[in-house]
Enzyme design. Structure first.
Site, PDB file in Angstrom:
ATOM      1  N   LYS A   1     -48.747  26.057  -4.800  1.00 31.03           N
ATOM      2  CA  LYS A   1     -47.948  27.059  -4.093  1.00 31.03           C
ATOM      3  C   LYS A   1     -47.332  28.008  -5.111  1.00 31.03           C
ATOM      4  O   LYS A   1     -46.379  27.676  -5.793  1.00 31.03           O
ATOM      5  CB  LYS A   1     -46.840  26.418  -3.264  1.00 31.03           C
ATOM      6  CG  LYS A   1     -46.199  27.443  -2.322  1.00 31.03           C
ATOM      7  CD  LYS A   1     -44.790  27.127  -1.926  1.00 31.03           C
ATOM      8  CE  LYS A   1     -43.791  27.766  -2.835  1.00 31.03           C
ATOM      9  NZ  LYS A   1     -43.885  29.255  -2.893  1.00 31.03           N
TER      10      LYS A   1
ATOM     11  N   GLY B   1     -39.444  26.180 -12.092  1.00 33.35           N
ATOM     12  CA  GLY B   1     -38.593  27.130 -11.375  1.00 33.35           C
ATOM     13  C   GLY B   1     -37.157  26.934 -11.776  1.00 33.35           C
ATOM     14  O   GLY B   1     -36.858  26.382 -12.841  1.00 33.35           O
TER      15      GLY B   1
ATOM     16  N   THR C   1     -33.190  25.685 -11.877  1.00 37.50           N
ATOM     17  CA  THR C   1     -32.570  24.355 -11.897  1.00 37.50           C
ATOM     18  C   THR C   1     -32.048  23.963 -10.520  1.00 37.50           C
ATOM     19  O   THR C   1     -32.188  22.805 -10.106  1.00 37.50           O
ATOM     20  CB  THR C   1     -31.449  24.352 -12.947  1.00 37.50           C
ATOM     21  OG1 THR C   1     -32.057  24.542 -14.231  1.00 37.50           O
ATOM     22  CG2 THR C   1     -30.654  23.062 -12.937  1.00 37.50           C
TER      23      THR C   1
ATOM     24  N   THR D   1     -33.242  24.787  -7.573  1.00 32.86           N
ATOM     25  CA  THR D   1     -34.391  24.347  -6.760  1.00 32.86           C
ATOM     26  C   THR D   1     -34.966  23.044  -7.308  1.00 32.86           C
ATOM     27  O   THR D   1     -35.364  22.156  -6.554  1.00 32.86           O
ATOM     28  CB  THR D   1     -35.468  25.437  -6.759  1.00 32.86           C
ATOM     29  OG1 THR D   1     -34.876  26.682  -6.405  1.00 32.86           O
ATOM     30  CG2 THR D   1     -36.584  25.110  -5.779  1.00 32.86           C
TER      31      THR D   1
ATOM     32  N   CYS E   1     -38.024  31.882 -19.184  1.00 35.80           N
ATOM     33  CA  CYS E   1     -37.027  30.811 -19.316  1.00 35.80           C
ATOM     34  C   CYS E   1     -36.770  30.494 -20.783  1.00 35.80           C
ATOM     35  O   CYS E   1     -35.789  29.863 -21.118  1.00 35.80           O
ATOM     36  CB  CYS E   1     -37.526  29.580 -18.607  1.00 35.80           C
ATOM     37  SG  CYS E   1     -39.125  29.156 -19.191  1.00 35.80           S
TER      38      CYS E   1
END
Ligand code: TXE
Length: 485
Positions: A177, A230, A232, A234, A286
């Site tokens: 996804k 993704g 933190t 989530t 990131c």
């Protein structure tokens, strides 16, 4: 001009199909603020179809000789390289990053992800032990089954293939996804996989939002392995869903990375390297070094030269090949960046560069999401702007007086993903690298990535490691077989 309104499809059981609910979301081009394609607003029914296809495909794919899996994955790498221009343009339009960056980094790295893992599986070793002359132990590494792969919007194809390649190479089948903000290159990858001869159901791509599709993947009882990249916040939700189901989970999360410049460093190199680590991909990596610490004796000159160099970075239309800073990925992310710059002012910071929306690059981008490289000084070292992830083109610079003090600053943060240290003193480089609490320490460089090394974060930057043998270990299940003599 961007591609005409494309209706993106899910890729399930080797077919590009509409979501069961026939619902779509607008896919916005960040540079214009206008929808340019439609992305499926899928739900658990689409995930169910994908799981059925992946379960069916697993029987054969997991028994394919490694050489056969390798050949198909190498073909995918060749086709990504063949379609580099098309994929780079799609990535730039979808994410807002400069076309030059997509051409030079994102798409080539997507190909090298497949190439690396397609060959790594041909050279794996399994352990064996003779036990006191009474038994023979050997370790059997087997694929885990159907895996769930969830990726973010900042390096869309790069980070998605960073998961797909090792997962499939090890004999798993996958349900991927991509972020709903940047679905296009994942969609284009599906046709490439079909052309490469990837059997149907081995890779399934289900587009949609986190709550509707991501959550359905992490909660599905037949998907026992989750690789997530993704934020933190989530990542915590993913962990909460998976923990009671005893799933194997890898979390690659946020960062607030220190970038330490000692006075004895090669200042030219430190400034050039800090410019990249501060503003590459509009600071939406990131691994960006958003907290710059400079030894006091070098601080005034560093700030002057760094601000001077940052002021020359060209903010513009991502499709203009001379652009060095493109658009921020979404209106929401742009608002988040503006919030933190305003907060910096309130926390006593001085805006040494940027801080407000730049002039419009051209008529096409009149309503786009742009923000200039922004440099903030004089902030308290432990204020919110220096502790929380902004994920935009915003850095703060703080002076320090001793090695011990700056290591304390660097480690005083909830994140622990990566750091850079600029010094020409080798002993200091080793000493500081040992004491910084981050998963990666770059010395006199930034973002040199060797796919053989473990990659990931400490603390709230994540759990587990991907890359190299760690990825092969993550996507396989070791079984010990003990045969009595
Ligand atoms: O993350 P989000 P974003 C970090 C980066 C920043 C963030 C930006 O530092 O903090 O990620 O990416 C899906 N259940 N990293 O905003 O919102 C969502 O649809 C399951 C660190 O995209 O977390 C998207 O596909 N899935 C990293 C994906 O999760 C859910 C490198 C990420 O979305 C979900 C890149 C849910 N409940 C970015 N909610 C590293 N450390 O390498 C959303 N999603």
């Amino acid at each position: 001009m961007p591609t005409e309104q494309i209706q993106i499809r899910n890729f399930i059981d080797g077919q590009l199909i509409e979501p069961v609910g026939r619902q779509y979301l607008d896919n916005i081009e960040p540079a214009t603020g206008k929808p340019y394609s439609q992305v499926p607003d899928s739900d658990s029914r689409d995930v169910e179809l994908a799981v059925a296809a992946a379960v069916e495909a697993f029987r054969d794919w997991s028994h394919q000789p490694a050489m056969d899996r390798s050949r198909i994955l190498l073909r995918i790498a060749d086709l990504i390289e063949r379609d580099l221009e098309k994929l780079a343009r799609a990535e730039s339009i979808d994410n807002g990053k400069p076309l030059s960056l997509a051409r030079g980094l994102d798409i080539p790295r997507a190909a090298s992800n497949f190439r690396f893992f397609a060959t790594a599986i041909l050279h794996t070793e399994n352990e064996a032990h003779v036990t006191d002359g009474i038994a023979f132990n050997y370790t059997l590494r087997q694929p885990r089954g159907v895996v769930g792969l969830i990726s973010p919007w900042n390096l869309p194809l790069y980070l998605l293939t960073w998961k797909i390649a090792p997962a499939l190479a090890c004999g798993n089948t996958a349900i991927a996804k991509p972020s709903e903000l940047t679905p296009m290159t994942a969609f284009l990858l599906c046709d490439i996989c079909r052309e490469a001869g990837l059997p149907k159901g081995v890779l399934n791509v289900v587009h949609g939002t986190g709550p509707n599709v991501g959550q359905a993947i992490t909660a599905h009882p037949r998907i026992e392995t989750i690789s997530f990249t993704g934020g933190t916040v989530t990542g915590r939700k993913v962990a909460e869903t998976c923990a009671p189901m005893f799933k194997k989970v890898s979390l690659e999360l946020g960062g607030k990375n220190p970038n330490i410049v000692f006075a004895d460093a090669d200042q030219e190199a430190a400034i050039a390297g800090s410019l990249r680590s501060s503003f590459a991909n509009q600071g939406q990596v990131c691994l960006c070094g958003s907290r710059v610490f400079v030894e006091r004796s070098a601080y005034p000159e560093f700030v002057d030269r760094f601000v001077q160099a940052a002021s020359k970075l060209k903010v513009g239309d991502p499709l203009d090949t001379t652009t060095e800073q493109g658009a921020i990925v979404s209106k929401t992310q742009l608002e988040k960046v503006k919030f933190y710059v305003d907060l910096a002012r309130a926390e006593g910071g001085k805006i040494a560069l940027g801080g407000a929306a730049p002039e419009v690059p051209n008529e096409r981008c009149r309503d786009g999401y742009f923000f200039p490289p922004t440099v903030i000084t004089d902030l308290p070292v432990s204020c919110r702007v220096n502790r929380e992830e902004i994920f935009g083109p915003v850095v703060s610079i703080t002076p320090f007086d001793s090695e011990e003090e700056v290591i304390g600053y660097a480690n005083d943060n909830d994140y622990g993903l990566a750091s850079s240290v600029w010094t020409q003193n080798l002993n200091r480089a080793h000493r500081v690298a040992e004491q910084i609490h981050t998963g990666t320490v770059w010395v006199n460089c930034w973002l040199i990535r060797d796919l053989r090394v473990p990659f990931g974060g400490m603390k709230q930057s994540g759990v587990g490691r991907e890359g190299g043998n760690e990825a092969l270990a993550f996507f396989t299940e070791p079984k010990n077989v003990c045969i009595a003599k």
